[in-house]
Design a protein around this motif. Sequence first.
Motif, PDB file in Angstrom:
ATOM      1  N   SER A  91      -6.106  -8.575  15.544  1.00 47.60           N
ATOM      2  CA  SER A  91      -6.572  -7.517  15.153  1.00 47.60           C
ATOM      3  C   SER A  91      -8.387  -8.468  14.960  1.00 47.60           C
ATOM      4  CB  SER A  91      -6.270  -7.145  13.494  1.00 47.60           C
ATOM      5  OG  SER A  91      -6.199  -8.066  13.091  1.00 47.60           O
TER       6      SER A  91
ATOM      7  N   ILE B 227      -8.584  -6.798  19.016  1.00 50.80           N
ATOM      8  CA  ILE B 227      -8.786  -5.163  18.501  1.00 50.80           C
ATOM      9  C   ILE B 227      -8.868  -4.692  16.639  1.00 50.80           C
ATOM     10  CG2 ILE B 227      -7.205  -3.091  19.213  1.00 50.80           C
ATOM     11  CD1 ILE B 227      -8.548  -4.548  22.074  1.00 50.80           C
ATOM     12  N   PRO B 228      -9.374  -3.317  16.578  1.00 54.56           N
ATOM     13  CA  PRO B 228      -9.313  -3.379  15.757  1.00 54.56           C
ATOM     14  C   PRO B 228      -8.289  -2.847  15.248  1.00 54.56           C
ATOM     15  CG  PRO B 228     -10.802  -1.853  17.102  1.00 54.56           C
ATOM     16  CD  PRO B 228     -10.484  -2.910  17.925  1.00 54.56           C
TER      17      PRO B 228
ATOM     18  N   ALA C 201      -6.133  -0.518  13.319  1.00 57.16           N
ATOM     19  CA  ALA C 201      -6.122   0.624  13.839  1.00 57.16           C
ATOM     20  C   ALA C 201      -5.648   0.804  15.314  1.00 57.16           C
ATOM     21  CB  ALA C 201      -6.691   1.806  13.513  1.00 57.16           C
ATOM     22  N   GLN C 202      -5.814   0.127  15.843  1.00 54.42           N
ATOM     23  CA  GLN C 202      -5.766  -0.241  17.806  1.00 54.42           C
ATOM     24  C   GLN C 202      -4.483  -0.679  18.377  1.00 54.42           C
ATOM     25  OE1 GLN C 202      -9.398   0.860  19.457  1.00 54.42           O
ATOM     26  NE2 GLN C 202      -9.942   1.813  17.698  1.00 54.42           N
ATOM     27  N   ILE C 203      -4.025  -1.654  17.687  1.00 54.96           N
ATOM     28  CA  ILE C 203      -3.642  -3.215  17.735  1.00 54.96           C
ATOM     29  C   ILE C 203      -2.253  -2.744  18.299  1.00 54.96           C
ATOM     30  CG2 ILE C 203      -3.305  -3.023  16.024  1.00 54.96           C
ATOM     31  CD1 ILE C 203      -2.946  -6.859  16.623  1.00 54.96           C
ATOM     32  N   ASP C 204      -1.450  -1.661  17.872  1.00 52.69           N
ATOM     33  CA  ASP C 204      -0.270  -1.171  18.234  1.00 52.69           C
ATOM     34  C   ASP C 204      -0.343  -1.090  19.850  1.00 52.69           C
ATOM     35  OD1 ASP C 204       1.560  -2.571  16.631  1.00 52.69           O
ATOM     36  OD2 ASP C 204       0.950  -1.154  15.116  1.00 52.69           O
ATOM     37  N   ALA C 205      -1.548   0.295  20.345  1.00 58.28           N
ATOM     38  CA  ALA C 205      -1.899   1.017  21.277  1.00 58.28           C
ATOM     39  C   ALA C 205      -1.703  -0.033  21.919  1.00 58.28           C
ATOM     40  CB  ALA C 205      -2.576   2.232  20.726  1.00 58.28           C
ATOM     41  N   GLU C 206      -2.496  -1.008  21.682  1.00 57.39           N
ATOM     42  CA  GLU C 206      -3.572  -1.993  22.852  1.00 57.39           C
ATOM     43  C   GLU C 206      -2.359  -2.876  23.160  1.00 57.39           C
ATOM     44  OE1 GLU C 206      -5.907  -4.154  25.131  1.00 57.39           O
ATOM     45  OE2 GLU C 206      -5.519  -2.143  24.458  1.00 57.39           O
TER      46      GLU C 206
END
Length: 264
Positions: free
Chosen positions: A129, A186-187, A189-194
Motif C-alpha cells: 500500500s 497501490i492505494p 483501498a485498492q490493494i486487495d483488488a490488485e
Amino acid sequence: MLETAPFAPQVLISKSGFVTTLTLNRPAQFNPLSFAMLGAMRVALAEVAKSDARVVVIAAEGKAFCAGHDLKEMRANPSQAWQEKLFGLCSEVMMSLTQLPQPTIARVQGIATAAGCQLVSMCDLAVASEDARFATSGVNLGLFCSTPSVGVSRNLSRKRAMELLLLGDFISATEALAFGLVNRVIPAAQIDAEIEIISQKIASKSPAAIRMGKALFYKQIEVSMIEAYALAAQTMACNMQSEDAQAGIDAFIEKKVMPDWTCK
C-alpha cells in the motif's frame, strides 16, 4: 464463498477458490515473528503445500505488516543456544516460502522492518500500500540485520541492499518499488483488488507448469550459468511431456480456446 477459520492462535488461514491467505494475527504488537508466530507459520505453510491452493497470500492484521522479531522475547532468552534456535526456525520458515509449490504474494501495509522486511523479500511477489514503509533497522540497536540481509540482497542491487542494512533508515513504498523490493504500490483501498487480479491470473495457469517453473527459478539463480541452463533445459523437456503443455500448444497452433488444465 470465502471460508475463514483460525489455523493457529497467531496465524489465520482463509481460502477463496484456489487462493489461500495466511494472516499474521498479533496486530497490537505489529505482528512480530516470535517463536510462536514462526511455529504457526511453519505448520500453516506445510499444510498449504499439500493443498489444492494455486496461490498463497501472506498478509497481516492491523496497521503494520510485521515489525520483525519480538525483541522483548529475545531479551528474555539471552542464551546463544536459544538465539540460534530462533534464527534457525526463522530461516526454515523463510526458505519454505521459496520451496512452497505455489507462488507467494506479500500483502504489505504499514511497516515491514528487519525480519518483516525479510519476509517481504522472500515472497515471490509483493504488493504494498502507498503508506507502507520498509527498513532493516537492527543496526540502529547494535544488531546488524544479518538474516534479513540474505533475502534483501537477493532482491536488491548490492549497493541498495547495503544502503538499507548500513543506514537502518526507513524507505517509502515508492522507494521500495524503485529498489526492487516490491512489485506494485497501490492505494490502500485498492490493494486487495490488485492482489485478487494478480492471484487470479496466476491461478488460471497450469499448476504443473507453475510448480516446475518456480522450483527451477530458485535452483538456477544460485548456480553458474552453465549449470542453470542445464537445469532449465531439463525442466523444459519435462514440462513438454505434460498433458497441459501439449494441449496448450495444440490449442495455440489451432487457434482454439486454451483448455482446462488437467495436471495438478
